[in-house]
Design a protein around this motif. Sequence first.
Motif, PDB file in Angstrom:
ATOM      1  N   LYS A  28       0.836  -1.205   0.000  1.00  0.00           N
ATOM      2  CA  LYS A  28       0.000   0.000   0.000  1.00  0.00           C
ATOM      3  C   LYS A  28       0.868   1.251   0.000  1.00  0.00           C
ATOM      4  N   VAL A  29       1.954   1.250   0.780  1.00  0.00           N
ATOM      5  CA  VAL A  29       2.884   2.384   0.799  1.00  0.00           C
ATOM      6  C   VAL A  29       3.528   2.547  -0.575  1.00  0.00           C
ATOM      7  N   ASP A  30       3.962   1.447  -1.166  1.00  0.00           N
ATOM      8  CA  ASP A  30       4.597   1.489  -2.487  1.00  0.00           C
ATOM      9  C   ASP A  30       3.648   2.050  -3.541  1.00  0.00           C
ATOM     10  N   ALA A  31       2.369   1.727  -3.442  1.00  0.00           N
ATOM     11  CA  ALA A  31       1.384   2.219  -4.405  1.00  0.00           C
ATOM     12  C   ALA A  31       1.103   3.712  -4.204  1.00  0.00           C
ATOM     13  N   ALA A  32       1.226   4.189  -2.963  1.00  0.00           N
ATOM     14  CA  ALA A  32       0.893   5.580  -2.659  1.00  0.00           C
ATOM     15  C   ALA A  32       2.049   6.548  -2.913  1.00  0.00           C
TER      16      ALA A  32
END
Length: 54
Positions: A28-32
């Motif tokens: 989720k962090v990588d996508a954001a």
Amino acid sequence: MSKPTPQQTELEMVTLEQLVPGDHLLRKVDAAINFPPNGSKPPASSRSASANLF
């Protein structure tokens, strides 16, 4: 006569993508966040004085 050495008979390829669950927090962090490719420097305007050490 010496003992024969064991031989590898199988090879299994595993990537980090396979090991990290799809709903993991780091995905989720990588996508954001748009992380730059490895080894690249951020634009000069976003670097602090301490970042100039690289």
